[in-house]
Design an enzyme around this catalytic site. Sequence first.
Site, mmCIF file in Angstrom:
data_model
loop_
_atom_site.group_PDB
_atom_site.id
_atom_site.type_symbol
_atom_site.label_atom_id
_atom_site.label_comp_id
_atom_site.label_asym_id
_atom_site.label_seq_id
_atom_site.Cartn_x
_atom_site.Cartn_y
_atom_site.Cartn_z
ATOM 1 N N ASP A 34 1.001 -1.087 -0.049
ATOM 2 C CA ASP A 34 -0.009 0.079 -0.030
ATOM 3 C C ASP A 34 0.870 1.204 -0.147
ATOM 4 O O ASP A 34 2.129 1.163 0.369
ATOM 5 C CB ASP A 34 -0.999 -0.186 1.145
ATOM 6 C CG ASP A 34 -2.002 0.898 1.204
ATOM 7 O OD1 ASP A 34 -2.065 1.615 0.187
ATOM 8 O OD2 ASP A 34 -2.728 1.148 2.023
ATOM 9 N N SER A 35 0.404 2.347 -0.410
ATOM 10 C CA SER A 35 1.245 3.555 -0.840
ATOM 11 C C SER A 35 1.421 4.339 0.506
ATOM 12 O O SER A 35 2.455 5.233 0.533
ATOM 13 C CB SER A 35 0.713 4.481 -1.701
ATOM 14 O OG SER A 35 -0.629 4.736 -1.365
ATOM 15 N N GLY A 36 0.930 4.116 1.542
ATOM 16 C CA GLY A 36 1.195 4.957 2.790
ATOM 17 C C GLY A 36 -0.036 6.044 2.900
ATOM 18 O O GLY A 36 -0.030 6.748 4.043
ATOM 19 N N GLY A 37 -0.843 6.285 1.756
ATOM 20 C CA GLY A 37 -1.638 7.390 1.881
ATOM 21 C C GLY A 37 -2.576 7.182 2.968
ATOM 22 O O GLY A 37 -2.892 8.065 3.797
ATOM 23 N N PHE A 38 -3.096 5.787 3.333
ATOM 24 C CA PHE A 38 -4.119 5.642 4.126
ATOM 25 C C PHE A 38 -3.814 5.780 5.557
ATOM 26 O O PHE A 38 -4.319 6.336 6.581
ATOM 27 C CB PHE A 38 -4.800 4.088 4.161
ATOM 28 C CG PHE A 38 -5.920 3.924 5.114
ATOM 29 C CD1 PHE A 38 -7.022 4.406 4.936
ATOM 30 C CD2 PHE A 38 -5.629 3.007 6.185
ATOM 31 C CE1 PHE A 38 -8.152 4.135 5.926
ATOM 32 C CE2 PHE A 38 -6.546 2.802 7.143
ATOM 33 C CZ PHE A 38 -7.563 3.123 7.113
ATOM 34 N N ASP B 213 -2.594 8.284 -2.637
ATOM 35 C CA ASP B 213 -3.847 8.843 -2.713
ATOM 36 C C ASP B 213 -4.141 9.742 -1.328
ATOM 37 O O ASP B 213 -3.370 9.521 -0.548
ATOM 38 C CB ASP B 213 -4.998 7.845 -2.914
ATOM 39 C CG ASP B 213 -5.024 6.859 -1.691
ATOM 40 O OD1 ASP B 213 -3.856 6.487 -1.304
ATOM 41 O OD2 ASP B 213 -6.169 6.489 -1.723
ATOM 42 N N GLN C 244 -11.119 7.344 -5.534
ATOM 43 C CA GLN C 244 -11.626 8.055 -4.318
ATOM 44 C C GLN C 244 -13.132 8.713 -4.903
ATOM 45 O O GLN C 244 -13.660 8.087 -5.829
ATOM 46 C CB GLN C 244 -10.572 8.852 -3.865
ATOM 47 C CG GLN C 244 -9.665 8.352 -3.332
ATOM 48 C CD GLN C 244 -9.619 7.737 -1.860
ATOM 49 O OE1 GLN C 244 -10.666 7.662 -1.244
ATOM 50 N NE2 GLN C 244 -8.774 7.042 -1.301
ATOM 51 N N GLY D 236 -10.987 4.695 0.229
ATOM 52 C CA GLY D 236 -11.658 5.350 1.103
ATOM 53 C C GLY D 236 -13.082 4.918 1.757
ATOM 54 O O GLY D 236 -13.581 5.617 1.976
ATOM 55 N N ASP E 145 -7.943 -7.051 0.895
ATOM 56 C CA ASP E 145 -7.034 -7.301 2.133
ATOM 57 C C ASP E 145 -7.924 -6.647 3.409
ATOM 58 O O ASP E 145 -8.763 -5.986 3.252
ATOM 59 C CB ASP E 145 -5.932 -6.325 2.085
ATOM 60 C CG ASP E 145 -6.241 -4.806 2.124
ATOM 61 O OD1 ASP E 145 -6.501 -4.096 1.262
ATOM 62 O OD2 ASP E 145 -5.812 -4.480 3.440
ATOM 63 N N CYS F 186 -13.275 -27.839 10.269
ATOM 64 C CA CYS F 186 -11.924 -27.390 9.564
ATOM 65 C C CYS F 186 -10.739 -28.122 9.601
ATOM 66 O O CYS F 186 -10.251 -28.796 10.487
ATOM 67 C CB CYS F 186 -11.586 -26.030 10.796
ATOM 68 S SG CYS F 186 -10.058 -25.167 10.032
ATOM 69 N N CYS G 287 -7.617 -27.169 9.198
ATOM 70 C CA CYS G 287 -6.345 -26.340 9.523
ATOM 71 C C CYS G 287 -5.450 -27.029 10.595
ATOM 72 O O CYS G 287 -5.991 -27.789 11.389
ATOM 73 C CB CYS G 287 -6.467 -24.905 9.851
ATOM 74 S SG CYS G 287 -6.674 -24.719 11.639
ATOM 75 N N CYS H 164 -7.137 -26.768 13.982
ATOM 76 C CA CYS H 164 -8.320 -27.524 14.314
ATOM 77 C C CYS H 164 -7.863 -28.886 14.398
ATOM 78 O O CYS H 164 -8.630 -29.709 15.090
ATOM 79 C CB CYS H 164 -9.217 -27.289 13.598
ATOM 80 S SG CYS H 164 -10.055 -25.446 13.709
ATOM 81 N N HIS I 106 -5.372 -20.129 12.485
ATOM 82 C CA HIS I 106 -6.656 -20.574 12.008
ATOM 83 C C HIS I 106 -7.649 -19.558 11.382
ATOM 84 O O HIS I 106 -8.318 -19.680 10.344
ATOM 85 C CB HIS I 106 -7.526 -20.931 13.530
ATOM 86 C CG HIS I 106 -8.952 -21.286 13.034
ATOM 87 N ND1 HIS I 106 -9.483 -22.526 12.679
ATOM 88 C CD2 HIS I 106 -9.980 -20.320 12.996
ATOM 89 C CE1 HIS I 106 -10.475 -22.251 12.334
ATOM 90 N NE2 HIS I 106 -11.113 -20.998 12.815
#
Lengths: 375, 375
Positions: free
Chosen positions: A62-66, A116, A202, A229, A279, A317, A319, A322, A348
Amino acid sequence: MFMPVGTLASVKGVSQDVLDELGVEILLANTYHLFLRPGVETVRQIGGLHRFMSWDRAILTDSGGFQVFSLNDLRKVSEEGVAFRSHLDGSSHFLSPEKATEVQIGLGADIIMAFDECTEYPADCARVRASMELTARWAERCKSYFEAYKYEVSWTSTAAELRSAGRPRAAVPTRSGASPRLDGAEPRPHTEITQALFGIVQGGMDTELRRESAARTIDVGFAGYAIGGLSVGEPRELTRDIVLSTLEHLPSDQPRYLMGVGTPEEIAQYAQSGVDMMDCVLPTRAARHGLLFTSEGKVSIKQARYAQDDRALDPACVCRVCQRYSRAYLRHLYAANELLAQVLNTVHNLHFYLTTMRTVRAWIRAGDATGAGAR
Amino acid sequence: MFMPVGTLASVKGVSQDVLDELGVEILLANTYHLFLRPGVETVRQIGGLHRFMSWDRAILTDSGGFQVFSLNDLRKVSEEGVAFRSHLDGSSHFLSPEKATEVQIGLGADIIMAFDECTEYPADCARVRASMELTARWAERCKSYFEAYKYEVSWTSTAAELRSAGRPRAAVPTRSGASPRLDGAEPRPHTEITQALFGIVQGGMDTELRRESAARTIDVGFAGYAIGGLSVGEPRELTRDIVLSTLEHLPSDQPRYLMGVGTPEEIAQYAQSGVDMMDCVLPTRAARHGLLFTSEGKVSIKQARYAQDDRALDPACVCRVCQRYSRAYLRHLYAANELLAQVLNTVHNLHFYLTTMRTVRAWIRAGDATGAGAR
């Protein structure tokens, strides 16, 4: 695909071999955090994030904007970029579209994001328009910078030199082809592999501004398009309306990435609606707080009712958690504040998310996607 | 053998499958801590520690004597036992030789320890003698209780019932034979498997009192003998003198266990001197503080000199950490306070200790044990 979050080049508590085994295909790391620690030069020197963290599958930064947006009182936005103070030590830094792109080229993820401005919620129409337009101008600057410097990605001679030096470690992520263009020569055919730069749409909660943002971002031209956004405090139904209306304006033959979403139900629904990538910190963060996703619903493992419950957390499950441990043991680890609680809970929850996505993919392949209005 | 410490039924941060892979043959868990959390009834109900923590190799529980001793102002020792307050919530508890043995039978480790008084250091001769004699009297009481109740070990019908109920989890530790003797019948031949109770030699730093303690403990008769009351602040050379002189008084055809020791060099030396079993928090605790043991000496991974060091932590090490990650990455994880730092550091340090022990065993088998005065 669902991308587990590895903010600082690590999915908290889970080693890379377990991520391999879970079938993680792509991780998300964060430019803002890695810019502060360990710093881009450290990662660049070592040959990029893949080599730094020993992960040969895909990475998106991610660009770091958030994150900069989240700093609130510690930041100041101008046309040029964002001045901010580190959340760690208060030191002053500046990120611009060019700088954020330079840093991401240095980090060397496979997919990098335009810088952004994530518009706050709520915001009036004029503010949302101004913010969207700033993001659109920044998108052009990111693209220009990327086109000029994309061959300087950190999958370079540094890594090649280290490899040829006969370093004994087994797992050296290799990136064939890319080399720095410091000599000014035209890129040779076999060195043309670059990162993929994605643009971010955005426009707040205004469908018309979202449409305009999508059009302007597509005009700049990116390898994929993200919807940013959202998940900034708005009601869930509004998120869904904006996602669905924005998706219609994005090319379906390129990746469409919905940022920072969501619950297992939401990721299944959005995937069926045409979203290709998502994500979210939810599976990993919730795990560390003892909140577990199961086929029978959410389980808060800290509850005393599980203290002597010898059943698997999720009987359905497969995994490794479990398969091996009981609810009683997981509850004990959590109540005793044992490190292993966070490790096992995270494994899990990631398995649950990734299995959810595999199931949705199978549905889509079989033509059973029910809510696929955009496809 | 070296026993990693899993105080609360977990080696901090390391999952049981990784412990399997590391070749851990026996874990140490702690009666005092498990008595408080999750409580012996929880573990007993589930069928014992093996099943509770899904670990089918061996477990040893320390009796809690050392931990209660460490509580200082929170405890009061009498002939009957020790009244103490929990370090967690200040609640009042009482452990006696009988109670500590009862709890350990309920927890169901393979090897359990007599409840002793760990004598403080320094202490005058009269105090050391009185303390040693108390431990000797307590040893008799532990033995008597154990002989009366050893068939009530928690590897019982509870576990058998759960297994026959067709529970789907894969790893169900099985203990064949043992069954509760609540019916008062004579033990049947196939149910005679019990835990092994070890005695503990005390006697402070006085070789004559140690000799006397050994003789009295052997008189009571145990399946193995431990040397306790060391690593309590005395100089290293004194520890070594006491260990070597005490070893001579213990039967070499039974396990001899040196408690709470030590560095990799020390465990190698003591093993060559005839010590069969050791445990120590050092590899795991040091790992969590970024102190790593390597073939080239100790490494403090937090140091800035490792920030761009792309080499494996220990080029001579074949552990999964050294095979996959660089010093730069381990340093970053530690500096960024990432959970994975503690996980990976612990795995490496345990591998180093276990490899050290395997090497010493090979030396001993080959007849190369140089310092083996006691053998």
